[in-house]
Scaffold this active site. Structure first.
Site, short mmCIF file in Angstrom:
data_model
loop_
_atom_site.label_atom_id
_atom_site.label_comp_id
_atom_site.label_asym_id
_atom_site.label_seq_id
_atom_site.Cartn_x
_atom_site.Cartn_y
_atom_site.Cartn_z
N CYS A 22 -25.76 0.40 -11.36
CA CYS A 22 -26.37 1.08 -10.47
C CYS A 22 -27.89 0.79 -10.42
O CYS A 22 -28.27 0.57 -11.52
CB CYS A 22 -26.18 2.42 -10.55
SG CYS A 22 -27.15 3.78 -9.31
N GLU A 55 -33.73 10.37 -8.49
CA GLU A 55 -34.34 10.76 -6.94
C GLU A 55 -35.26 11.96 -7.24
O GLU A 55 -36.02 12.26 -6.17
CB GLU A 55 -33.23 10.89 -6.05
CG GLU A 55 -32.51 9.26 -5.73
CD GLU A 55 -33.65 8.47 -4.70
OE1 GLU A 55 -34.54 9.03 -4.17
OE2 GLU A 55 -33.53 7.24 -4.62
N CYS A 62 -27.70 -2.47 -3.74
CA CYS A 62 -27.02 -1.24 -4.31
C CYS A 62 -25.63 -1.60 -4.61
O CYS A 62 -25.13 -2.41 -3.80
CB CYS A 62 -27.24 -0.36 -3.12
SG CYS A 62 -25.83 1.05 -3.10
N ASP A 108 -31.16 -0.24 -0.07
CA ASP A 108 -30.40 0.54 -1.12
C ASP A 108 -30.45 1.84 -0.34
O ASP A 108 -30.99 1.88 0.55
CB ASP A 108 -31.34 0.51 -2.35
CG ASP A 108 -30.55 1.44 -3.45
OD1 ASP A 108 -29.35 1.40 -3.56
OD2 ASP A 108 -31.43 2.31 -4.01
N SER A 109 -29.77 2.83 -1.09
CA SER A 109 -29.66 4.10 -0.55
C SER A 109 -31.12 5.06 -0.69
O SER A 109 -31.50 5.78 -0.15
CB SER A 109 -28.73 5.07 -1.22
OG SER A 109 -29.08 5.40 -2.44
N HIS A 119 -30.38 2.07 -9.54
CA HIS A 119 -31.39 3.16 -9.71
C HIS A 119 -31.56 3.18 -11.55
O HIS A 119 -32.47 3.68 -11.90
CB HIS A 119 -30.74 4.55 -9.55
CG HIS A 119 -30.93 5.00 -8.15
ND1 HIS A 119 -30.21 4.50 -7.13
CD2 HIS A 119 -31.81 5.91 -7.50
CE1 HIS A 119 -30.85 4.88 -5.85
NE2 HIS A 119 -31.64 5.83 -6.30
N1 DGL Z 1 -28.76 2.42 -6.27
C1 DGL Z 1 -27.25 2.64 -5.61
C2 DGL Z 1 -26.15 1.88 -6.60
O1 DGL Z 1 -26.50 0.85 -7.07
C3 DGL Z 1 -27.02 3.93 -5.17
C4 DGL Z 1 -26.80 4.90 -5.71
C5 DGL Z 1 -26.57 6.13 -4.68
O2 DGL Z 1 -27.05 6.28 -3.69
O3 DGL Z 1 -25.42 6.88 -5.07
O4 DGL Z 1 -25.16 2.30 -6.47
#
Ligand code: DGL
Length: 271
Positions: free
Chosen positions: A188, A156, A76, A13-14, A190
């Site tokens: 997402c 974050e 992600c 993931d990011s 996150h």
């Molecule tokens: N957690 C990621 C997603 O599901 C990345 C979000 C990001 O870095 O913008 O899209």
């Protein structure tokens, strides 16, 4: 037993988002070991171009394969929307790949809802990946989508249970587009970290669909079908890599993984 069984599942993931899925994997399959890559140097992915995300994803996939991954889980949505089909074409012969969007679309299709909302990053929402999937798998369901780009930087930065996060969440979810939905897909990885505030906004009246468990169950099925499940004979330690060290990543990783004693390293794969 195939020697690949004891190899780790590669997850990326990011940043911390994929940890929500990694955590669900460990709960459902405690014998599996993980090698996780959080591309914190390029966070957030949601604002990047498709081409940039494809390049990041390729390099991370090479890194995870280099660490023996038996399967690559793109934990992600932004990378799943941008890079899954490219990675499948390029690496599909070499390693199994799983995205986080298809299992959720399949799950929601079984619910036969008439109106469903999805929130995600700009990249995920503008890609139209959820719309295309719903058109194919869930024809009777009207899907309304909304980009919520402030949520990833907010999470974050550690704004999770406070007035700032509540105000941002409330503002996004009050958008007219989302009126009358029966379920909200957290598009997402996150967002499960703020799932409670989201459910609370709806007075716990609608289903808030979080991909973590759904994807972990799909992963179990995929490993099972391919006879790659780890039977627990050889346990390897989970490994966490980030492209740039952040105290927040370490904190969240410690919170999710029991004992908090995690093996975290910086891997500067970009230089
Ligand atoms: N957690 C990621 C997603 O599901 C990345 C979000 C990001 O870095 O913008 O899209």
């Amino acid at each position: 037993m195939n020697s690949l069984n004891n190899k780790p599942v590669g997850v990326f993931d990011s940043g911390v988002g994929g940890l929500t899925v990694a955590h669900a994997i460990k709960q459902i399959m405690p014998d599996e070991s993980l090698v996780y890559f959080g591309d914190t140097a390029h966070l957030p992915y949601g604002d990047k171009s498709e081409g940039a995300i494809i390049n990041y994803s390729r390099k991370i996939t090479d890194f995870l394969i280099g660490h023996g991954a038996k399967l690559i889980l793109i934990a992600c949505n932004s990378a799943s929307a941008s890079a899954y089909s490219v990675l499948k074409n390029e690496y599909g012969e070499q390693v199994l790949l799983l995205d986080v969007i298809s299992p959720v679309i399949d799950y929601v299709a079984t619910k036969k809802y008439s109106r469903v909302g999805v929130i995600g990053t700009k990249r995920t929402i503008t890609s139209g990946t959820y719309e295309m999937g719903f058109k194919e798998k869930s024809r009777g369901t009207e899907l309304v989508s909304l980009a919520t780009p402030l949520l990833v930087p907010m999470i974050e930065e550690g704004f999770i249970f406070d007035d700032i996060s509540n105000a941002i969440i409330r503002t996004y979810l009050s958008d007219k587009k989302l009126e009358g939905i029966q379920a909200l897909v957290l598009g997402c990885t996150h967002y499960p970290l703020i799932r409670n505030q989201i459910s609370k906004f709806y007075n716990f009246d609608i289903e808030v669909v979080d991909s973590a468990r759904i994807v972990a169950l799909e992963l179990k099925e995929m490993l099972g079908k391919n006879k790659l499940l780890n039977k627990g004979e050889i346990k390897t330690e989970d490994k966490f890599f980030v492209s740039d060290y952040t105290t927040y990543f370490e904190k969240i990783a410690r919170m999710f993984f029991e004992g908090g004693d995690i093996n975290l390293e910086v891997a500067d794969i970009w230089n």
